[in-house]
Structures are given as C-alpha cells and as structure tokens.
Design an enzyme around this catalytic site. Structure first.
Site, PDB file in Angstrom:
ATOM      1  N   GLN A 312     -16.319  13.234  19.979  1.00  0.00           N
ATOM      2  CA  GLN A 312     -16.472  12.746  21.347  1.00  0.00           C
ATOM      3  C   GLN A 312     -15.109  12.399  21.927  1.00  0.00           C
ATOM      4  O   GLN A 312     -14.182  12.007  21.211  1.00  0.00           O
ATOM      5  CB  GLN A 312     -17.416  11.561  21.401  1.00  0.00           C
ATOM      6  CG  GLN A 312     -16.914  10.274  20.788  1.00  0.00           C
ATOM      7  CD  GLN A 312     -17.998   9.205  20.779  1.00  0.00           C
ATOM      8  OE1 GLN A 312     -19.097   9.413  20.283  1.00  0.00           O
ATOM      9  NE2 GLN A 312     -17.665   8.037  21.322  1.00  0.00           N
ATOM     10  N   THR A 341       4.236 -12.094  23.666  1.00  0.00           N
ATOM     11  CA  THR A 341       5.095 -11.245  22.844  1.00  0.00           C
ATOM     12  C   THR A 341       5.723 -10.121  23.646  1.00  0.00           C
ATOM     13  O   THR A 341       6.896  -9.785  23.447  1.00  0.00           O
ATOM     14  CB  THR A 341       4.288 -10.662  21.677  1.00  0.00           C
ATOM     15  OG1 THR A 341       3.699 -11.732  20.939  1.00  0.00           O
ATOM     16  CG2 THR A 341       5.169  -9.843  20.749  1.00  0.00           C
ATOM     17  N   GLU A 381       4.851 -13.812  31.552  1.00  0.00           N
ATOM     18  CA  GLU A 381       4.728 -15.247  31.330  1.00  0.00           C
ATOM     19  C   GLU A 381       5.982 -16.047  31.665  1.00  0.00           C
ATOM     20  O   GLU A 381       5.909 -17.262  31.844  1.00  0.00           O
ATOM     21  CB  GLU A 381       4.301 -15.514  29.889  1.00  0.00           C
ATOM     22  CG  GLU A 381       2.955 -14.883  29.575  1.00  0.00           C
ATOM     23  CD  GLU A 381       2.231 -15.560  28.421  1.00  0.00           C
ATOM     24  OE1 GLU A 381       2.699 -16.605  27.959  1.00  0.00           O
ATOM     25  OE2 GLU A 381       1.189 -15.040  28.007  1.00  0.00           O
ATOM     26  N   THR A 447      -3.368 -22.916  32.086  1.00  0.00           N
ATOM     27  CA  THR A 447      -3.400 -24.373  31.948  1.00  0.00           C
ATOM     28  C   THR A 447      -3.885 -24.777  30.558  1.00  0.00           C
ATOM     29  O   THR A 447      -4.863 -25.508  30.389  1.00  0.00           O
ATOM     30  CB  THR A 447      -4.273 -24.988  33.051  1.00  0.00           C
ATOM     31  OG1 THR A 447      -5.529 -24.288  33.109  1.00  0.00           O
ATOM     32  CG2 THR A 447      -3.599 -24.866  34.398  1.00  0.00           C
ATOM     33  N   TRP A 586      -9.088 -18.097  27.301  1.00  0.00           N
ATOM     34  CA  TRP A 586      -8.478 -17.375  26.183  1.00  0.00           C
ATOM     35  C   TRP A 586      -9.117 -17.903  24.894  1.00  0.00           C
ATOM     36  O   TRP A 586      -8.961 -19.066  24.590  1.00  0.00           O
ATOM     37  CB  TRP A 586      -6.974 -17.638  26.147  1.00  0.00           C
ATOM     38  CG  TRP A 586      -6.304 -16.883  25.039  1.00  0.00           C
ATOM     39  CD1 TRP A 586      -6.114 -17.283  23.748  1.00  0.00           C
ATOM     40  CD2 TRP A 586      -5.753 -15.579  25.130  1.00  0.00           C
ATOM     41  NE1 TRP A 586      -5.482 -16.320  23.020  1.00  0.00           N
ATOM     42  CE2 TRP A 586      -5.250 -15.256  23.847  1.00  0.00           C
ATOM     43  CE3 TRP A 586      -5.648 -14.632  26.149  1.00  0.00           C
ATOM     44  CZ2 TRP A 586      -4.637 -14.039  23.583  1.00  0.00           C
ATOM     45  CZ3 TRP A 586      -5.038 -13.433  25.883  1.00  0.00           C
ATOM     46  CH2 TRP A 586      -4.533 -13.150  24.610  1.00  0.00           C
TER      47      TRP A 586
END
Length: 602
Positions: A312, A341, A381, A447, A586
């Site tokens: 597939q 990272t 970040e 936060t 997260w």
C-alpha cells in the site's frame, strides 16, 4: 517553555520515491497559444486509487481573473481530497475553482492544483472556464456579477464559535464561492452556503455579511448584516482542545494513533499537532520516516481494525491519522516542525523565509499524505534568544518567517507554539510576537516547564503555575503573567490557548514538603530523569498539596509537581474567564488509558 525535555525529538532517517504514471485528460496543442488551457493527469496510480494534478495555463496577454476547471468521473471513481483549489461535486460532475487567496493568473503563466482519488477511472470532458481544456472553442462569457446572498441567519453559536447559513446566489454563468466578512475583514471562504467562524471572544457582539463570487472575478454586493453576540465563556475553555501526538511514542511508549480513539480522547479533541518534523538546511524535512509513513500496522493496532499490506502507498502514523479523521470527520491535524531539539535549524530558515515556507508547503502537501494535514504548526522555541543553542537571526526574524509561511499556506491553518517567558527582558521581549500574530490562526504559549530539575539544587517549584505566589523562583514564569503580557501587546485572548503538561517534573534529595525546598538532583523517571507521565506519577507519588493552581507531591525524598483532573478543571475555568481560544497539552501519551486529564479540560 524553552527548557530541556519540554519538546523532545528523535531523528530517524526515512525516504520514499514515488513512481509516476500519467494519464492525460486534455493536453493543449501548440496551436492553443493565445488561449486559456488546462492539462490534467495522473501522477500516481495504485489500482484502487490515484493522485493527480491539473495545470492551468494563461496563454493570453491579459491577466486571468479566476478560473474554473470541470470534468466528469465514471461511476465508482471519486476525488477524495484536493489542495490549491476549491472542489464542488454534482453527481459525477466535478468543478474546481481557484482558491480565494489566488484570484489572478498573470499573462503567460501557469498554476497547478492537486488531488487524490479512489477508483480506477479518470476525468473526461475537461473544460476550463466553459471552454475545452485543449483551447478549442470558446467559453461562455460571464457578463454579470452574482446576485446578493439572501437569508443570512444564525445556525449555532458558543463562546468562541458562530455558525451561519444563507440562501444560494445565482449567476449568468455560475457561482464559484462565497466570502464571509466580520466587519470589513474576510474571515471565511468556500463553496458551501454556510460557514463556521472560530476563534471569537466570549460575550462579544459581531457583525457578519456575505458576498458571492464567480469565475470571472466578479463579486456580488454584501448581504444584509447579521449581528451575533457570543455566549459566556466562564464555564470552561469552550473552544479548541489540541493535543500533541509524538511520532517517537510508537517505540518505547507503545502509544499509537489507535490509543487516541480507545482512550476517548478523539471525541474530545478538535485538533492534533503531529510532532515533530525537522528543520534542516533552511527547510522543513521529515522527522522520522519509519514512524511517519513506513511502519506497518497489524489489524490489532489499526484504527479501523484493518491490517496494512506490504504494497500500500502509505503506512505508519500518517495512514492511521487518515483513518482516525475518517472516523472523526471534524478532527483537524497539523504537522508541527521544530521543538526544543530542532529549533536550532530555524536560524538558517530565517535567512530565506520564502524558501523555507516553500519547502514546508511541499512536504505537508505531498500527494501521499496531503489529505492527512489541515495546516502547519511552527514550534520555534527561542527565536533571537538562547535555548539548546543560541539564535542571533534578529528581532524581526520570527515575524518574517511567519509571514512567509502564511503567504504560502493561504487559508490553511497556520499556528505557532511560542515561549511563555513573560519576565522583564526575557525571551518574549526579543522577538516580534505582536507583529507575527497577524499571520497565525492562534498562538500556543508553552505555559509549562517554567521550573524543573535542570536547576538540580532547586528550589522546588511547580513546573506549570497558573499564577505567581510568594517565593516563586522567577517572576513572570506563570500562565497568568504570560497571557497578560501577550494581551498587552494587542493580541486578543481568542488567539491564545492555555498550555497544559500531561506529566510531572521532580527532584530527589528533598526533605521539605512545601515548595521552595533544596534538592540534590532530578528524581528518577521512566523515560528521562526529572520527568514522569501523569499516568505513572499519579500512583507512584500521589498529590498532597496545591500551589498556584497546580498540584504537588512529596513522597520519601522526592518532590513532584503536576496537574490533576481537579487543577485542570480549575485552569479551564480560568481560561474561559480570560476569553482564551481554548487549551492545548503536551502530550497525548501522558494521559491515562481512559483519558482522565483530557476529560477534565472540557
């Protein structure tokens, strides 16, 4: 927040090369110069489905204001997804029109759109703006603008969302779509006679109007205005609920897309951010090819209970996300690039934002998985600041990069996870977050990870405090101050989401129960020192206190802080009272098997 471990990434190599076969609908002959033509062809064919493109050529000496490609598919064949165009279907007849952000095609230039489909057939009877796609014959001239949309009415509303509908307009050739305006600002576009406007502020009055468009670029007068006041938002976030899914979770964590369904989380989520794509050489690249699109799933781990086959065209997380979206049609998925990272790669990307945006768009809209993703999340970040590495690209770099991404992605979702450092002279002060905000659908200020055992000796402190408190180790490191600072820049609360951590952070060598104690180092964790998933820490070190709206626990010589269903419920109420656009967290694998934390959000 820019701290070690806050956004983790594992890089594995992966690549795939597609074999391409073509099947023309209509190829423009050499004699078609001076006309508008279209060529549609298959770029892939795997028996049960296909991928394809259509290229429109404006061979005239004048700009083309709008285009419309039409064709018929045989029974048993359909187009399932399309990008860079708007699709409408009537029986087996398909119509594709230019996207709203690209109305004009300059003289002697081309533009393309792509699509995926199922079934063995392909298009016949191709027309471009009413004329044959090969340039033969002439199209029907569009002389009139569409009629004004009538019957604009309210269908639904919440604290942050308004659903509206209207009666269809008519046109001498055909209506191609509608634009919805909030005051003078266009907030939605599409071919349907209805729209949902999201990201609004609770208990706020709005005025909406609608205009109809045709393929020649003519627009109707605006409809009669509709005035709507959104609902109260004090009972919770009442908006978006976004969970990060990490591609490396399929390894040691044994967490798969199917777990999003079986935990009940899929019914609670509005969006999934898929983490992470890498940023290398100034462009977006694959983060983990094996997990992303190669890993074969058996029936027991597949969302729909159907095992992958060896031949597939798409497997891995991407195929499982496709199945999850089929089961939950309102669920949206964004591909997140960067993280702690891989944020070091953005400095080179900022040197040529247009090239970076082009690479991201080509990757997200790759025909193999274009239907999986509804947009992109940029997770830079520490722009113009130090994190894992130091960036010196300048204060304007973030704004310039987000501007280029928005320009390339058009009306697709564009979001950004940003620093939550609200301290004076901190990370939020060294990049233009206000200027960049105009290009994002929403910001995700991280936060969490304000405090942790990277400060090995302590003092102990909750990693995700809602407010400041006496003795907090660093002023400006709390959710309330972060949101207040972003609002003070002029960014509306409806464009900001509250961040939650589905994990705890801890120290060892601690004798003091209350926050502020000394430590000797990070507490042991299942996957990494100083950090533990909620599902593991809740039983190992149960909460025995709260500080600044966050739970903490002292057990033996260890001290941990983390959110519980009770603290998340309180934080959600606070977010609603602040008029925030929702919450994000997260990450999904940290929750319990029955979704204790996500259930508390809503």
């Amino acid at each position: 927040m820019s701290r070690p471990g806050g956004r983790r990434a594992i890089a594995l190599a992966g690549a795939a090369i597609l074999a391409v076969s073509t099947a023309l609908v209509a190829a423009p002959p050499a004699s078609s110069a001076g006309t508008v033509t279209a060529e549609c062809k298959k770029t892939q064919d795997w028996g049960t489905g296909f991928g394809g493109t259509c290229t429109i050529t404006n061979g005239t000496t004048a700009p083309l204001n709008g285009w419309k490609v039409e064709g018929d598919l045989p029974s048993g064949t359909s187009v399932t997804s399309v990008w860079n165009a708007t699709k409408t279907v009537s029986g087996n007849h398909y119509t594709f029109t230019n996207p709203t952000w690209s109305n004009t095609l300059a003289a002697n230039t081309t533009v393309s759109f792509g699509f995926n489909g199922t079934g063995p057939g392909f298009f016949t009877g191709c027309k471009i703006n009413g004329a044959a796609c090969d340039g033969g014959g002439t199209g029907e001239e569009d002389l009139e603008a569409p009629t004004t949309p009538a019957g604009l009415r309210l269908v639904s509303k919440s604290a942050t969302t308004v659903g509206i509908a209207w009666d269809a307009s008519t046109d001498d050739v055909g209506v191609t779509g509608y634009d919805v305006f909030q005051g003078t600002t266009k907030v939605a576009s599409g071919s349907e006679t209805g729209a949902n406007i999201t990201g609004l502020t609770p208990k706020t009055a709005y005025t909406f109007t609608v205009k109809a468009n045709d393929a020649s670029g003519k627009s109707s007068p605006a409809s009669a205005p509709l005035q709507v006041t959104t609902d109260e938002g004090s009972n919770g976030t009442a908006g978006k609920v976004i969970g990060y899914f990490v591609n490396w979770g399929v390894y040691q964590r044994n967490y798969h897309v199917k777990n999003i369904d079986t935990s009940g989380s899929a019914r609670k989520l509005t969006h999934i951010n898929y983490a992470f794509g890498n940023v290398q050489g100034g462009r977006c690249t694959i983060g983990d090819g094996y997990a992303d699109y190669e890993k074969a799933y058996g029936a027991d781990q597949s969302v729909d209970g159907v095992a992958d086959t060896w031949d597939q065209p798409l497997r891995g997380n991407f195929n499982q996300l496709r199945k999850l979206k089929k089961k939950y049609p309102n669920l949206k998925v964004l591909w997140s690039f960067g993280g702690w990272t891989w944020s070091g790669g953005f400095g080179q990307a900022a040197a040529n934002p247009a090239a970076f945006a082009e690479s991201c768009y080509n990757l997200v809209e790759d025909p193999r998985w274009a239907d999986v993703f509804d947009g992109i999340d940029i997770d830079w970040e520490y722009p113009n600041a130090c994190g894992l590495t130091c960036d010196t690209s300048g204060a304007a770099s973030f704004k310039n990069l987000m501007s280029a991404v928005r320009s390339k992605f058009g009306s697709n979702l564009v979001t950004a996870a940003i620093t939550a450092d609200a301290s004076a002279g901190g990370k939020m002060d060294v990049a233009d977050y206000k200027g960049a905000s105009q290009y994002v659908d929403w910001y995700l200020p991280m936060t969490y990870d304000y405090f942790g055992a990277w400060d090995a000796q302590g003092p102990t402190a909750p990693h995700s405090p809602l407010t400041s408190y006496p003795g907090i180790p660093h002023e400006g490191f709390n959710t309330s101050d972060t949101i207040a600072k972003l609002k003070s820049m002029g960014i509306p609360g409806s464009k900001l989401l509250m961040g939650l951590g589905f994990y705890g952070r801890g120290w060892t060598g601690v004798t003091q129960k209350e926050p502020g104690g000394t430590a000797t180092g990070p507490a042991p964790g299942k996957y990494e020192q100083g950090i533990e998933d909620y599902k593991d820490i809740k039983g190992r070190c149960p909460s025995n206190g709260t500080i600044a709206g966050t739970a903490y626990a002292h057990c033996g010589n260890q001290w941990w802080s983390y959110d519980t269903p009770a603290t998340i419920g309180s934080k959600s109420s606070w977010a609603g009272s602040e008029g925030l656009g929702g919450a994000f967290f997260w990450e999904l694998s940290g929750d319990t098997a029955n979704g204790e934390l996500i259930n508390a959000i809503r």
